[in-house]
Design an enzyme around this catalytic site. Structure first.
Site, short mmCIF file in Angstrom:
data_model
loop_
_atom_site.label_atom_id
_atom_site.label_comp_id
_atom_site.label_asym_id
_atom_site.label_seq_id
_atom_site.Cartn_x
_atom_site.Cartn_y
_atom_site.Cartn_z
N SER A 1 0.84 -1.19 0.00
CA SER A 1 0.00 0.00 0.00
C SER A 1 0.88 1.24 0.00
O SER A 1 2.05 1.19 0.40
CB SER A 1 -0.89 0.01 1.25
OG SER A 1 -1.57 1.24 1.40
N TYR B 1 -3.04 0.42 10.08
CA TYR B 1 -2.90 0.01 8.68
C TYR B 1 -1.52 0.36 8.15
O TYR B 1 -0.89 -0.43 7.44
CB TYR B 1 -4.00 0.69 7.86
CG TYR B 1 -4.10 0.20 6.43
CD1 TYR B 1 -4.54 -1.09 6.15
CD2 TYR B 1 -3.77 1.03 5.37
CE1 TYR B 1 -4.64 -1.53 4.85
CE2 TYR B 1 -3.87 0.60 4.06
CZ TYR B 1 -4.32 -0.68 3.81
OH TYR B 1 -4.41 -1.13 2.51
#
Length: 271
Positions: free
Chosen positions: A152, A165
């Protein structure tokens, strides 16, 4: 001439196969000639997607499992092997965020939910490691294969609010490089591991955070667009080309890499 980008004869399992990005992953694999195991917790969606692929003369099987449950993953592996007899690849697509793993601007930074951050980090990190341990063992028995982790933009840049995250995906990047080296030490070039790092794509998890019901972008969505040179969000199908390349023999000398598909987000300095 042999098509080195083809996945003909290859059996690929996709965790998170019931999600929005997962749908593009499984359809892209099938379009490239591969057979696919659609793994997720939502049985109805997994079966619906598998049925659609099989009806269109593709090869797919629904696999219901939680990526944090090793026993369920092992059962899914046995079902996949019973159907196809081999496993050639794994896409670790499961992951995401949770409300308890979000720190809002008005929240006290010294009172954040440690348990919430841990749950999100566990989902993204251990939800990548456990499937690799289970399905990777079968890939090794096949003798050759490719594992693709989903990284990501959060792994390389400080994206506000979503600390759990951020930490989870950063840990996945570390794992991606470490495990690629260890695979090479043991299997040479036969088993490879790489990561695909999407930029900002609209999913059910982030749609309300980034877009307005009446159209246009939220302030957070506007910030993302300003940081993205292409000045738009990505479409899930735009991940297929890089994914199929990493799974195919066309990337035979590539391991431990992270491929960004992000409209330039990761390289733009903002000025």
């Amino acid at each position: 001439m042999e098509n080195i980008y083809s996945l003909n004869g290859k059996v690929i399992v996709v965790t998170g196969g019931t999600g929005i990005l997962g749908n593009s992953f499984i359809n892209g694999i099938v379009a490239a000639g591969g057979s696919v195991g659609i793994l997720g917790r939502n049985k109805a969606v997994a079966e619906e997607r598998a049925e659609a692929i099989n009806t269109a003369d593709g090869q797919a099987i629904a696999l219901v499992a939680d990526v944090l449950n090793e026993d369920e993953l092992k059962q899914a592996k046995e079902l996949l092997l019973a159907r196809f007899g081999r496993i050639d690849g794994l896409v670790n697509g499961a992951g995401g965020n949770m409300p308890d793993g979000v720190l809002q601007p008005e929240d006290d930074i010294f009172s954040m939910s440690m348990e919430g951050m841990k749950k999100v980090m566990d989902l993204n990190l251990w939800g990548t490691l456990l499937p690799t341990q289970v399905f990777g063992e079968a890939i090794a028995k096949t003798g050759k294969g490719s594992i693709v982790n989903i990284s990501s933009m959060n792994s390389k840049r400080a994206i506000t609010k979503v600390l759990g995250y951020n930490m989870g995906k950063a840990a996945v990047d570390c794992y991606n490089q470490w495990f690629a080296v260890e695979l090479a030490n043991r299997y040479g070039d036969a088993i490879r591991m790489n990561a695909l790092a999407p930029g900002f794509f609209l999913t059910e998890q982030n749609r309300n955070l980034l877009t307005l019901p009446e159209g246009g972008y939220t302030p957070r969505g506007q910030s993302v667009i300003r940081q993205t040179p292409f000045k738009r969000f990505g479409h899930p199908d735009e991940l297929i080309g890089a994914l199929v390349w990493l799974l195919s023999d066309a990337s035979a000398f590539v391991t431990g890499s992270m491929i960004c598909v992000d409209g330039g987000f990761s390289i733009f300095g903002g000025v």
